[in-house]
Design a protein around this motif. Structure first.
Motif, PDB file in Angstrom:
ATOM      1  N   VAL A 135       0.837  -1.195   0.000  1.00  0.00           N
ATOM      2  CA  VAL A 135       0.000   0.000   0.000  1.00  0.00           C
ATOM      3  C   VAL A 135       0.874   1.248   0.000  1.00  0.00           C
ATOM      4  CG1 VAL A 135      -1.604   1.354   1.417  1.00  0.00           C
ATOM      5  CG2 VAL A 135      -2.022  -1.075   1.048  1.00  0.00           C
ATOM      6  N   GLN A 136       1.902   1.272   0.839  1.00  0.00           N
ATOM      7  CA  GLN A 136       2.788   2.429   0.898  1.00  0.00           C
ATOM      8  C   GLN A 136       3.560   2.613  -0.407  1.00  0.00           C
ATOM      9  OE1 GLN A 136       2.972   4.886   3.167  1.00  0.00           O
ATOM     10  NE2 GLN A 136       1.192   3.837   4.005  1.00  0.00           N
ATOM     11  N   GLN A 137       3.882   1.522  -1.063  1.00  0.00           N
ATOM     12  CA  GLN A 137       4.569   1.597  -2.346  1.00  0.00           C
ATOM     13  C   GLN A 137       3.672   2.251  -3.396  1.00  0.00           C
ATOM     14  OE1 GLN A 137       5.909  -2.280  -3.637  1.00  0.00           O
ATOM     15  NE2 GLN A 137       7.931  -1.501  -4.112  1.00  0.00           N
ATOM     16  N   GLU A 138       2.379   1.899  -3.382  1.00  0.00           N
ATOM     17  CA  GLU A 138       1.424   2.503  -4.308  1.00  0.00           C
ATOM     18  C   GLU A 138       1.249   3.991  -4.020  1.00  0.00           C
ATOM     19  OE1 GLU A 138      -2.254   0.322  -4.237  1.00  0.00           O
ATOM     20  OE2 GLU A 138      -1.236  -1.575  -4.595  1.00  0.00           O
ATOM     21  N   VAL A 139       1.174   4.356  -2.748  1.00  0.00           N
ATOM     22  CA  VAL A 139       1.049   5.764  -2.366  1.00  0.00           C
ATOM     23  C   VAL A 139       2.264   6.544  -2.863  1.00  0.00           C
ATOM     24  CG1 VAL A 139       1.018   7.358  -0.393  1.00  0.00           C
ATOM     25  CG2 VAL A 139      -0.453   5.332  -0.387  1.00  0.00           C
ATOM     26  N   LEU A 140       3.443   5.991  -2.685  1.00  0.00           N
ATOM     27  CA  LEU A 140       4.663   6.647  -3.140  1.00  0.00           C
ATOM     28  C   LEU A 140       4.667   6.819  -4.657  1.00  0.00           C
ATOM     29  CD1 LEU A 140       7.451   7.809  -2.537  1.00  0.00           C
ATOM     30  CD2 LEU A 140       8.358   5.480  -2.639  1.00  0.00           C
ATOM     31  N   ALA A 141       4.222   5.817  -5.387  1.00  0.00           N
ATOM     32  CA  ALA A 141       4.180   5.909  -6.849  1.00  0.00           C
ATOM     33  C   ALA A 141       3.218   7.025  -7.288  1.00  0.00           C
ATOM     34  CB  ALA A 141       3.756   4.571  -7.451  1.00  0.00           C
ATOM     35  N   ARG A 142       2.043   7.112  -6.654  1.00  0.00           N
ATOM     36  CA  ARG A 142       1.096   8.185  -6.991  1.00  0.00           C
ATOM     37  C   ARG A 142       1.675   9.557  -6.646  1.00  0.00           C
ATOM     38  NH1 ARG A 142      -2.930   4.614  -4.716  1.00  0.00           N
ATOM     39  NH2 ARG A 142      -2.841   5.854  -2.818  1.00  0.00           N
ATOM     40  N   ARG A 195       4.826  10.391  -6.582  1.00  0.00           N
ATOM     41  CA  ARG A 195       5.849  10.709  -7.586  1.00  0.00           C
ATOM     42  C   ARG A 195       5.214  11.208  -8.876  1.00  0.00           C
ATOM     43  NH1 ARG A 195       9.790   5.549  -6.632  1.00  0.00           N
ATOM     44  NH2 ARG A 195      10.955   6.431  -4.884  1.00  0.00           N
ATOM     45  N   GLU A 196       4.107  10.576  -9.294  1.00  0.00           N
ATOM     46  CA  GLU A 196       3.403  11.017 -10.498  1.00  0.00           C
ATOM     47  C   GLU A 196       2.896  12.445 -10.329  1.00  0.00           C
ATOM     48  OE1 GLU A 196       0.313   8.200 -11.304  1.00  0.00           O
ATOM     49  OE2 GLU A 196       1.727   6.554 -11.644  1.00  0.00           O
ATOM     50  N   GLN A 197       2.344  12.748  -9.171  1.00  0.00           N
ATOM     51  CA  GLN A 197       1.860  14.101  -8.909  1.00  0.00           C
ATOM     52  C   GLN A 197       3.010  15.097  -8.922  1.00  0.00           C
ATOM     53  OE1 GLN A 197      -0.208  13.748  -5.182  1.00  0.00           O
ATOM     54  NE2 GLN A 197      -2.151  13.200  -6.140  1.00  0.00           N
ATOM     55  N   LEU A 208       3.330  18.350 -11.217  1.00  0.00           N
ATOM     56  CA  LEU A 208       3.492  19.697 -10.646  1.00  0.00           C
ATOM     57  C   LEU A 208       4.763  20.371 -11.136  1.00  0.00           C
ATOM     58  CD1 LEU A 208       2.292  19.043  -6.989  1.00  0.00           C
ATOM     59  CD2 LEU A 208       1.123  20.393  -8.752  1.00  0.00           C
ATOM     60  N   GLU A 209       5.839  19.601 -11.279  1.00  0.00           N
ATOM     61  CA  GLU A 209       7.075  20.167 -11.811  1.00  0.00           C
ATOM     62  C   GLU A 209       6.881  20.648 -13.239  1.00  0.00           C
ATOM     63  OE1 GLU A 209       9.806  16.930 -11.157  1.00  0.00           O
ATOM     64  OE2 GLU A 209      10.530  17.790  -9.282  1.00  0.00           O
ATOM     65  N   ALA A 210       6.128  19.897 -14.038  1.00  0.00           N
ATOM     66  CA  ALA A 210       5.860  20.298 -15.422  1.00  0.00           C
ATOM     67  C   ALA A 210       5.020  21.573 -15.444  1.00  0.00           C
ATOM     68  CB  ALA A 210       5.154  19.172 -16.167  1.00  0.00           C
ATOM     69  N   ARG A 211       4.007  21.646 -14.582  1.00  0.00           N
ATOM     70  CA  ARG A 211       3.178  22.857 -14.511  1.00  0.00           C
ATOM     71  C   ARG A 211       4.012  24.063 -14.083  1.00  0.00           C
ATOM     72  NH1 ARG A 211      -1.881  21.915 -10.859  1.00  0.00           N
ATOM     73  NH2 ARG A 211      -2.033  24.151 -11.230  1.00  0.00           N
TER      74      ARG A 211
END
Length: 93
Positions: free
Chosen positions: A51-58, A60-62, A66-69
């Motif tokens: 579960v924590q691995q999935e949270v971390l992946a999401r 990172r995607e965010q 945000l960096e692109a924006r």
């Protein structure tokens, strides 16, 4: 060649011997001791880890989004507008 039935019979005899011997008690004691040791340690279950691995992946995607924006906003504002840190480094603030 030995048949599968012979292997099954040998395996059954070995299992019976182990079940009737002190080895089974030793195995139970070791398992109990290991369970007690693991319960004292600060471990997480595999499910919690996943579960924590999935949270971390999401997250990172965010962050990438945000960096692109931020990059797009900075380039739209032109070279004169930089971050507070960049301005502080240049002595502008």
């Amino acid at each position: 060649m030995l048949s599968q039935k012979l292997f099954d019979e040998i395996s059954a005899k070995i299992n019976e011997t182990i079940a009737a011997s002190p080895a089974k008690d030793i195995e139970k004691n070791i398992k109990a001791m290991m369970a007690a040791t693991f319960s004292k340690m600060d471990l997480v279950t595999r499910e919690e880890f996943d579960v924590q691995q999935e949270v971390l992946a999401r997250t990172r995607e965010q962050l990438v989004g945000l960096e692109a924006r931020l990059s797009a906003l900075e380039s739209a504002n032109g070279p004169a507008a930089g971050s507070d840190e960049e301005q502080a480094n240049l002595g502008l603030s």
